[in-house]
Design a protein around this motif. Structure first.
Motif, PDB file in Angstrom:
ATOM      1  N   ALA A 274      -6.279   2.761  -0.666  1.00  0.00           N
ATOM      2  CA  ALA A 274      -4.982   2.466  -0.044  1.00  0.00           C
ATOM      3  C   ALA A 274      -4.892   3.081   1.344  1.00  0.00           C
ATOM      4  CB  ALA A 274      -3.847   2.974  -0.932  1.00  0.00           C
ATOM      5  N   LEU A 275      -5.431   4.276   1.526  1.00  0.00           N
ATOM      6  CA  LEU A 275      -5.438   4.908   2.846  1.00  0.00           C
ATOM      7  C   LEU A 275      -6.320   4.129   3.820  1.00  0.00           C
ATOM      8  CD1 LEU A 275      -5.637   8.690   1.860  1.00  0.00           C
ATOM      9  CD2 LEU A 275      -3.676   7.485   2.844  1.00  0.00           C
ATOM     10  N   MET A 276      -7.462   3.613   3.319  1.00  0.00           N
ATOM     11  CA  MET A 276      -8.307   2.769   4.163  1.00  0.00           C
ATOM     12  C   MET A 276      -7.548   1.517   4.599  1.00  0.00           C
ATOM     13  SD  MET A 276     -11.485   4.021   4.433  1.00  0.00           S
ATOM     14  CE  MET A 276     -12.613   5.173   3.611  1.00  0.00           C
ATOM     15  N   ASP A 277      -6.819   0.914   3.671  1.00  0.00           N
ATOM     16  CA  ASP A 277      -6.045  -0.284   3.997  1.00  0.00           C
ATOM     17  C   ASP A 277      -4.937   0.023   4.998  1.00  0.00           C
ATOM     18  OD1 ASP A 277      -7.600  -1.851   2.357  1.00  0.00           O
ATOM     19  OD2 ASP A 277      -6.258  -1.701   0.632  1.00  0.00           O
ATOM     20  N   LEU A 278      -4.281   1.159   4.839  1.00  0.00           N
ATOM     21  CA  LEU A 278      -3.223   1.536   5.779  1.00  0.00           C
ATOM     22  C   LEU A 278      -3.792   1.782   7.174  1.00  0.00           C
ATOM     23  CD1 LEU A 278      -1.007   3.865   3.558  1.00  0.00           C
ATOM     24  CD2 LEU A 278      -0.382   1.640   4.493  1.00  0.00           C
TER      25      LEU A 278
ATOM     26  N   THR B 211      -7.203   6.843 -10.093  1.00  0.00           N
ATOM     27  CA  THR B 211      -6.128   6.986  -9.116  1.00  0.00           C
ATOM     28  C   THR B 211      -6.628   7.615  -7.811  1.00  0.00           C
ATOM     29  OG1 THR B 211      -5.500   9.094 -10.161  1.00  0.00           O
ATOM     30  CG2 THR B 211      -4.316   7.109 -10.847  1.00  0.00           C
ATOM     31  N   ILE B 212      -7.608   8.483  -7.882  1.00  0.00           N
ATOM     32  CA  ILE B 212      -8.168   9.083  -6.668  1.00  0.00           C
ATOM     33  C   ILE B 212      -8.887   8.032  -5.836  1.00  0.00           C
ATOM     34  CG2 ILE B 212      -9.942  10.669  -5.808  1.00  0.00           C
ATOM     35  CD1 ILE B 212      -9.195  12.534  -8.153  1.00  0.00           C
ATOM     36  N   TYR B 213      -9.726   7.204  -6.482  1.00  0.00           N
ATOM     37  CA  TYR B 213     -10.420   6.156  -5.746  1.00  0.00           C
ATOM     38  C   TYR B 213      -9.436   5.153  -5.142  1.00  0.00           C
ATOM     39  CZ  TYR B 213     -14.997   7.607  -7.556  1.00  0.00           C
ATOM     40  OH  TYR B 213     -16.146   8.304  -7.833  1.00  0.00           O
ATOM     41  N   MET B 214      -8.434   4.762  -5.914  1.00  0.00           N
ATOM     42  CA  MET B 214      -7.496   3.773  -5.422  1.00  0.00           C
ATOM     43  C   MET B 214      -6.605   4.334  -4.327  1.00  0.00           C
ATOM     44  SD  MET B 214      -8.528   1.191  -6.981  1.00  0.00           S
ATOM     45  CE  MET B 214      -7.329   0.051  -6.315  1.00  0.00           C
ATOM     46  N   SER B 215      -6.281   5.621  -4.383  1.00  0.00           N
ATOM     47  CA  SER B 215      -5.510   6.240  -3.307  1.00  0.00           C
ATOM     48  C   SER B 215      -6.318   6.246  -2.013  1.00  0.00           C
ATOM     49  CB  SER B 215      -5.107   7.668  -3.689  1.00  0.00           C
ATOM     50  OG  SER B 215      -4.237   7.672  -4.797  1.00  0.00           O
ATOM     51  N   SER B 216      -7.604   6.544  -2.119  1.00  0.00           N
ATOM     52  CA  SER B 216      -8.462   6.512  -0.940  1.00  0.00           C
ATOM     53  C   SER B 216      -8.568   5.103  -0.379  1.00  0.00           C
ATOM     54  CB  SER B 216      -9.859   7.038  -1.299  1.00  0.00           C
ATOM     55  OG  SER B 216     -10.708   7.030  -0.169  1.00  0.00           O
TER      56      SER B 216
ATOM     57  N   ASN C  71       0.817  -1.216   0.000  1.00  0.00           N
ATOM     58  CA  ASN C  71       0.000   0.000   0.000  1.00  0.00           C
ATOM     59  C   ASN C  71       0.847   1.260   0.000  1.00  0.00           C
ATOM     60  OD1 ASN C  71      -3.095  -0.639   0.346  1.00  0.00           O
ATOM     61  ND2 ASN C  71      -2.011  -2.146   1.590  1.00  0.00           N
ATOM     62  N   THR C  72       2.002   1.212   0.663  1.00  0.00           N
ATOM     63  CA  THR C  72       2.904   2.359   0.626  1.00  0.00           C
ATOM     64  C   THR C  72       3.440   2.571  -0.777  1.00  0.00           C
ATOM     65  OG1 THR C  72       3.539   1.975   2.935  1.00  0.00           O
ATOM     66  CG2 THR C  72       4.986   3.373   1.616  1.00  0.00           C
ATOM     67  N   VAL C  73       3.823   1.489  -1.432  1.00  0.00           N
ATOM     68  CA  VAL C  73       4.307   1.585  -2.814  1.00  0.00           C
ATOM     69  C   VAL C  73       3.199   2.095  -3.729  1.00  0.00           C
ATOM     70  CG1 VAL C  73       5.106   0.235  -4.797  1.00  0.00           C
ATOM     71  CG2 VAL C  73       6.089  -0.171  -2.535  1.00  0.00           C
ATOM     72  N   ALA C  74       1.970   1.617  -3.503  1.00  0.00           N
ATOM     73  CA  ALA C  74       0.845   2.049  -4.337  1.00  0.00           C
ATOM     74  C   ALA C  74       0.630   3.556  -4.225  1.00  0.00           C
ATOM     75  CB  ALA C  74      -0.421   1.304  -3.928  1.00  0.00           C
ATOM     76  N   LEU C  75       0.640   4.087  -3.007  1.00  0.00           N
ATOM     77  CA  LEU C  75       0.480   5.530  -2.839  1.00  0.00           C
ATOM     78  C   LEU C  75       1.617   6.302  -3.497  1.00  0.00           C
ATOM     79  CD1 LEU C  75      -0.820   5.957   0.829  1.00  0.00           C
ATOM     80  CD2 LEU C  75      -2.045   6.429  -1.292  1.00  0.00           C
ATOM     81  N   PHE C  76       2.831   5.769  -3.418  1.00  0.00           N
ATOM     82  CA  PHE C  76       3.975   6.422  -4.064  1.00  0.00           C
ATOM     83  C   PHE C  76       3.793   6.461  -5.579  1.00  0.00           C
ATOM     84  CE2 PHE C  76       8.146   6.115  -6.142  1.00  0.00           C
ATOM     85  CZ  PHE C  76       8.747   7.269  -5.662  1.00  0.00           C
ATOM     86  N   VAL C  77       3.314   5.345  -6.136  1.00  0.00           N
ATOM     87  CA  VAL C  77       3.093   5.284  -7.584  1.00  0.00           C
ATOM     88  C   VAL C  77       2.016   6.273  -8.008  1.00  0.00           C
ATOM     89  CG1 VAL C  77       2.248   3.823  -9.468  1.00  0.00           C
ATOM     90  CG2 VAL C  77       3.904   2.916  -7.823  1.00  0.00           C
TER      91      VAL C  77
END
Length: 314
Positions: free
Chosen positions: A65-69, A58-63, A40-46
């Motif tokens: 990823a934050l939920m997963d973190l 990318t906005i939905y997936m970033s959100s 998830n950290t790598v995903a947010l960086f990408v």
């Protein structure tokens, strides 16, 4: 709810199940925490650095990823609570942790639902998509999901514990209020069943639309992989756990299940499935990979994507 609960009964003992789960939770949580944190950290960086340009995807997936973190941040507390009792003065702190855990779980469910809806609109209704979709609207929807789950969960979860307890297991053994029919019905219907039906419907319609187009097969196949990965990341972790919650509710609130061996099996089933539901933090990484591929493909051939969408509706 997504918290393991020891089913206590005057006639049945579940010490063997609880003892087994103390070790099984560690076996499951430690690799999920390590790999989930990395992925998830790598995903947010990408999404934030490499891709740079913000799109709806990318906005939905970033959100997400934050939920997963958020879930991953709480796993160490869950691991500690599995093997240690907490003192009464930590009750409020435990309620906050449990509420945040619910926020991560159900916020992720609703975010996946929004991803499925967004993709359905883009592919099945391309003419309306220009008015309905935009990065600003996607950001607003993600913020709305966060607000919705926070407002829905925090006021309720503080009543799920008995304040007279001197010691307790956080993330374990809710009070009767936590297992009341209104709570469980809302959890099953609005927390899982409703979003699940939306995700399945949108996924099936989108896959059929892409298959009917019959053009630009590589791009269509990539989109189908995205849909399947999103559907898997939704159904695999959450379906068994919500079935287990329903069975647990029947044990606690009705006289339908009386046999001790059956109760013991349900106790093991609910605790295992609730543990495994945390693998969503890793399964979502499949979505991240395909989304990144989708975004790069759309950058190179945006006109081709538009033609595919138009062919679908013709």
């Amino acid at each position: 709810m997504f918290l393991s609960d020891t089913m206590m009964s005057s006639n049945c003992s579940f010490e063997d199940v609880d003892h087994l789960m103390k070790y099984m939770e560690l076996v499951i949580y430690i690799p999920v925490f390590i790999f989930g944190l990395i992925l998830n950290t790598v995903a947010l960086f990408v999404f934030c650095v490499i891709l740079r340009k913000w799109t709806e995807s990318t906005i939905y997936m970033s959100s997400l990823a934050l939920m997963d973190l958020l879930l991953l941040f709480l796993l160490p507390f869950k691991m500690h609570a599995s093997n240690h009792q907490w003192s009464a003065y930590l009750l409020s702190f435990c309620s906050v942790l449990e509420s945040l855990y619910f926020v991560g779980i159900y916020g992720g469910i609703y975010t996946i639902m929004c991803i499925a809806l967004d993709r359905w609109v883009a592919i099945c209704h391309p003419y309306k998509a220009k008015q309905l979709r935009s990065p600003a609207k996607a950001l607003g929807i993600c913020v709305g999901v966060w607000v919705l789950v926070l407002v829905s969960i925090f006021p309720k979860s503080y009543h799920f514990r008995n304040p007279e307890q001197k010691t307790f297991h956080c993330f374990h053994t809710f009070s009767e209020t936590g297992w009341s029919p209104p709570v469980i019905i809302c959890l099953q219907v609005f927390g899982f069943l409703g979003p699940a039906l939306v995700v399945i419907y949108c996924s099936v319609c989108t896959i059929r639309a892409l298959q009917r187009s019959g053009q630009h097969s590589q791009l269509s196949q990539a989109c189908v992989k995205i849909i399947y990965s999103s559907l898997s990341a939704f159904l695999l972790p959450f379906t068994p756990s919500h079935v287990a919650i329903l069975l647990q509710f029947l044990v606690r609130s009705t006289a339908m299940i009386q046999d001790c061996s059956t109760k013991s099996s349900i106790s093991l089933f609910i605790q295992v499935t609730l543990c495994l539901s945390n693998i969503t933090c890793c399964l979502d990484a499949l979505c991240y990979y395909f989304i990144a591929h989708e975004v790069r493909s759309m950058r190179k051939s945006f006109k081709m994507v538009v033609r595919v969408a138009q062919d679908v509706t013709s």
